[in-house]
Design a protein around this motif. Structure first.
Motif, mmCIF file in Angstrom:
data_model
loop_
_atom_site.group_PDB
_atom_site.id
_atom_site.type_symbol
_atom_site.label_atom_id
_atom_site.label_comp_id
_atom_site.label_asym_id
_atom_site.label_seq_id
_atom_site.Cartn_x
_atom_site.Cartn_y
_atom_site.Cartn_z
ATOM 1 N N ALA A 149 11.893 18.848 -19.820
ATOM 2 C CA ALA A 149 12.725 17.839 -19.173
ATOM 3 C C ALA A 149 14.194 18.232 -19.139
ATOM 4 C CB ALA A 149 12.553 16.496 -19.886
ATOM 5 N N ALA A 150 14.705 18.800 -20.236
ATOM 6 C CA ALA A 150 16.130 19.165 -20.269
ATOM 7 C C ALA A 150 16.460 20.199 -19.196
ATOM 8 C CB ALA A 150 16.502 19.690 -21.654
ATOM 9 N N ALA A 151 15.608 21.218 -19.053
ATOM 10 C CA ALA A 151 15.826 22.231 -18.027
ATOM 11 C C ALA A 151 15.687 21.630 -16.638
ATOM 12 C CB ALA A 151 14.849 23.384 -18.213
ATOM 13 N N GLY A 152 14.745 20.727 -16.482
ATOM 14 C CA GLY A 152 14.556 20.085 -15.190
ATOM 15 C C GLY A 152 15.761 19.258 -14.773
ATOM 16 N N HIS A 153 16.305 18.470 -15.707
ATOM 17 C CA HIS A 153 17.493 17.672 -15.390
ATOM 18 C C HIS A 153 18.658 18.569 -14.985
ATOM 19 C CE1 HIS A 153 16.224 13.600 -16.304
ATOM 20 N NE2 HIS A 153 15.696 13.996 -17.458
ATOM 21 N N ALA A 154 18.849 19.669 -15.719
ATOM 22 C CA ALA A 154 19.939 20.589 -15.384
ATOM 23 C C ALA A 154 19.731 21.199 -14.000
ATOM 24 C CB ALA A 154 20.036 21.683 -16.445
ATOM 25 N N ALA A 155 18.486 21.550 -13.677
ATOM 26 C CA ALA A 155 18.196 22.131 -12.362
ATOM 27 C C ALA A 155 18.448 21.129 -11.246
ATOM 28 C CB ALA A 155 16.762 22.638 -12.321
ATOM 29 N N LEU A 156 18.100 19.866 -11.476
ATOM 30 C CA LEU A 156 18.301 18.852 -10.440
ATOM 31 C C LEU A 156 19.780 18.636 -10.145
ATOM 32 C CD1 LEU A 156 15.618 16.148 -11.341
ATOM 33 C CD2 LEU A 156 15.519 17.904 -9.558
ATOM 34 N N ARG A 157 20.617 18.858 -11.157
ATOM 35 C CA ARG A 157 22.056 18.733 -10.913
ATOM 36 C C ARG A 157 22.579 19.874 -10.046
ATOM 37 N NH1 ARG A 157 21.950 16.857 -16.430
ATOM 38 N NH2 ARG A 157 22.388 18.955 -17.226
ATOM 39 N N ARG A 158 21.827 20.970 -9.984
ATOM 40 C CA ARG A 158 22.279 22.143 -9.235
ATOM 41 C C ARG A 158 21.762 22.156 -7.806
ATOM 42 N NH1 ARG A 158 20.709 27.416 -12.191
ATOM 43 N NH2 ARG A 158 21.773 28.207 -10.331
ATOM 44 N N VAL A 159 20.631 21.515 -7.574
ATOM 45 C CA VAL A 159 20.040 21.529 -6.234
ATOM 46 C C VAL A 159 20.192 20.146 -5.611
ATOM 47 C CG1 VAL A 159 18.417 23.352 -6.804
ATOM 48 C CG2 VAL A 159 17.737 20.982 -7.130
ATOM 49 N N GLY A 160 20.184 20.118 -4.313
ATOM 50 C CA GLY A 160 20.327 18.847 -3.622
ATOM 51 C C GLY A 160 18.985 18.199 -3.375
ATOM 52 N N ARG A 161 18.466 18.436 -2.207
ATOM 53 C CA ARG A 161 17.220 17.799 -1.808
ATOM 54 C C ARG A 161 16.028 18.460 -2.482
ATOM 55 N NH1 ARG A 161 14.967 17.284 4.391
ATOM 56 N NH2 ARG A 161 13.422 15.646 3.980
#
Length: 206
Positions: free
Chosen positions: A61-73
């Motif tokens: 989850a932590a890596a996923g949240h960080a990735a979502l902050r980097r990508v848009g759609r």
């Protein structure tokens, strides 16, 4: 002698709870099947089958949240405990190993898995419906999948289940997720090193 007719049997609280839970989960499966056309399995909890309408990238989850902050759609994103599932175009599970190699992540050990044909993820309650404590939840709900005559618009490789510029970019999403998984791994290794080696601890100055 007058016959005594026993009163109608009432459900015990535990039985009523089980019935309510069964109705709720039955409605959950029905929503996914009728509104989105997704295949489901089980009732406690309902599972969404991967490899048919979508595959799923599963990451910490932590890596996923960080990735979502980097990508848009992106496509829909579900959270279950400490794991996050990012829905991508069906068939992406077969493409992922080659894509990771192309992005030069192939030799790196990553806490990244992908579920394709034969896989399943826990179904969160449909958007707007409450779930029990600890249940899976939608971080990005699946409503956009009804776009464009009901066809899914999911992260995909160009020319593979993609509608060109309308589809989120699978390459960018995978690269961001892999980067954050690797960063988290390095941070854990650095923390262990610091705790095992007092000399590695930062010096304190008065």
């Amino acid at each position: 002698m007058a016959l005594t007719v026993p009163p109608p049997r009432t459900s015990l609280p535990a039985e009523r709870d089980r019935c309510a839970e069964g109705e709720r989960r039955g409605g959950c499966a029905q929503w996914y099947e009728q509104e989105l056309g997704w295949a489901t399995a089980g009732v406690a909890p309902v599972r969404l089958l991967t490899g048919l309408r979508f595959d799923a990238l599963v990451v910490p989850a932590a890596a996923g949240h960080a990735a979502l902050r980097r990508v848009g759609r992106t496509g829909p994103v579900a959270l279950m405990g400490r794991r996050m599932s990012l829905l991508v175009a069906a068939g992406s599970a077969d493409e992922l190993p080659g894509l990771l190699d192309w992005l030069e992540w192939g030799p790196v050990t990553l806490a990244l898995t992908v579920l394709g044909t034969g896989g399943r993820i826990t179904a969160p309650p449909p958007p707007g419906r409450p779930g029990p404590p600890g249940a899976a939840v939608w971080l990005r709900p699946p409503w956009p999948l009804r776009e464009q005559e009901g066809e899914p618009v999911l992260p995909a490789l160009s020319g593979f289940g993609s509608r060109g510029g309308d589809a989120p970019d699978l390459v960018r999403l995978v690269d961001a997720v892999a980067t954050e998984c690797h960063r988290a791994r390095l941070m854990r290794a650095r923390t262990r090193l610091s705790s095992d080696d007092p000399a590695a601890q930062p010096l304190a100055f008065s």
